[in-house]
Design an enzyme around this catalytic site. Structure first.
Site, mmCIF file in Angstrom:
data_model
loop_
_atom_site.group_PDB
_atom_site.id
_atom_site.type_symbol
_atom_site.label_atom_id
_atom_site.label_comp_id
_atom_site.label_asym_id
_atom_site.label_seq_id
_atom_site.Cartn_x
_atom_site.Cartn_y
_atom_site.Cartn_z
ATOM 1 N N SER A 1 -17.720 58.940 47.671
ATOM 2 C CA SER A 1 -18.538 57.877 47.611
ATOM 3 C C SER A 1 -19.920 57.946 48.162
ATOM 4 O O SER A 1 -20.766 58.931 47.751
ATOM 5 C CB SER A 1 -17.769 56.671 48.091
ATOM 6 O OG SER A 1 -18.385 55.361 47.539
ATOM 7 N N ASP B 1 -12.269 53.046 37.735
ATOM 8 C CA ASP B 1 -12.687 52.717 38.977
ATOM 9 C C ASP B 1 -13.527 51.298 38.867
ATOM 10 O O ASP B 1 -14.475 51.138 38.304
ATOM 11 C CB ASP B 1 -13.764 53.790 39.345
ATOM 12 C CG ASP B 1 -14.216 53.648 40.649
ATOM 13 O OD1 ASP B 1 -14.335 52.752 41.485
ATOM 14 O OD2 ASP B 1 -14.668 54.822 41.229
ATOM 15 N N HIS C 1 -11.109 53.912 43.667
ATOM 16 C CA HIS C 1 -12.088 54.724 43.923
ATOM 17 C C HIS C 1 -11.979 55.630 44.803
ATOM 18 O O HIS C 1 -12.999 56.258 45.302
ATOM 19 C CB HIS C 1 -13.256 53.572 44.647
ATOM 20 C CG HIS C 1 -14.610 53.809 44.786
ATOM 21 N ND1 HIS C 1 -15.531 54.326 43.880
ATOM 22 C CD2 HIS C 1 -15.264 54.144 45.886
ATOM 23 C CE1 HIS C 1 -16.551 54.777 44.240
ATOM 24 N NE2 HIS C 1 -16.593 54.584 45.474
#
Length: 268
Positions: free
Chosen positions: A95, A219, A247
């Site tokens: 991320s 996601d 995620h």
């Protein structure tokens, strides 16, 4: 305090093996990689650490002014590479940690050989004028950040299952909730704003090193349009779409992430 102490750096794997450095995401710590790193420990040197302000890092080293720019975290990553005298590094980031890894690679391409980016996003904000579908309107992000400012624990319990893409009682959602809850509230709020309002599309378009991008097909934070954007705009990028929800595939389907990384990286 040394750089390694500041960021709670841990070493493992094959001491003389090709180095892999793992960068965790928002509100997390290095422990989130524990289901992935053992797969590479026999052939590679493994380095994990906590971003400044997260996990077991030195919280006093978090400077709201300096860390308002993600480049500060990237520069600290480079400091870790320097302190360990690492070169030809494979950076693995999740991320916003993937964005930090990219920024480090762009600034110090001589130290980095390749990137693995798990659930990255160049920008979460929509940009209708540019035709970029990041997933969130500005007012939605403002609402998320306002809730985080007002009720850190409530935000954590509400958002963690959504981010994990799993029911609240699922172990991954529970772990993510607990990680969010134990993060310093002031740092969590500040870094949340930095994370969700970051727009590093220009940096992604200038990627200095080839990247494997792993994107979950379901996601809640990063739509498929973002994966398509990265496939079209990132030099040398290989985008692989995982049949996974959420995620955080390194936590929910680590065996799938390991298999994709192994196929891409090849033998050490």
């Amino acid at each position: 305090m040394t750089v390694l102490e500041r960021n709670n750096v841990k070493l493992g794997g094959l001491p003389d093996g090709p180095p892999m450095v793992f960068v965790h995401g928002f509100g997390c710590d290095q422990s989130m990689w524990r289901e992935v790193t053992p797969a590479f420990a026999a052939t590679r040197r493994i380095v994990t650490y906590d971003l400044t302000g997260m996990g077991g890092s030195e919280l006093a080293a978090y400077d709201p002014r300096r860390h308002a720019d993600l480049q500060a975290h990237a520069d600290e990553l480079i400091e870790i590479l320097d302190a360990l005298s690492l070169g030809e590094v494979c950076l693995v980031g999740h991320s916003i940690g993937a964005t930090i890894a990219l920024l480090a690679a762009n600034r110090a391409p001589d130290r980095v050989s390749r990137l693995v980016m798990v659930s990255p996003s160049p920008a979460f904000l929509e940009d209708a004028e540019a035709g970029y579908r990041g997933g969130f309107a500005r007012e939605e992000i403002e609402g998320l950040v306002a809730l985080l400012d007002e009720n850190h624990l409530g935000w954590s319990m509400q958002m963690a299952p959504t981010i994990a893409g799993q029911p609240a009682e699922d172990p991954s959602a529970v772990e993510l909730t607990q990680s969010f809850c134990r993060t310093n509230p002031q740092i969590m709020s500040h870094f949340g704003r930095v994370t969700f309002f970051a727009d590093r599309r220009a940096d992604f378009e200038k990627a200095a090193r080839p990247a494997l991008v792993l994107h979950c097909d379901k996601d809640a934070l990063v739509p498929m349009a973002v994966a398509d954007w990265m496939r079209d705009r990132m030099p040398g990028a290989t985008v692989e779409v995982l049949d996974a929800t959420g995620h955080c595939p390194h936590m929910t389907v680590p065996e799938t992430v390991v298999a994709a990384m192994g196929a891409h990286l090849g033998p050490a």
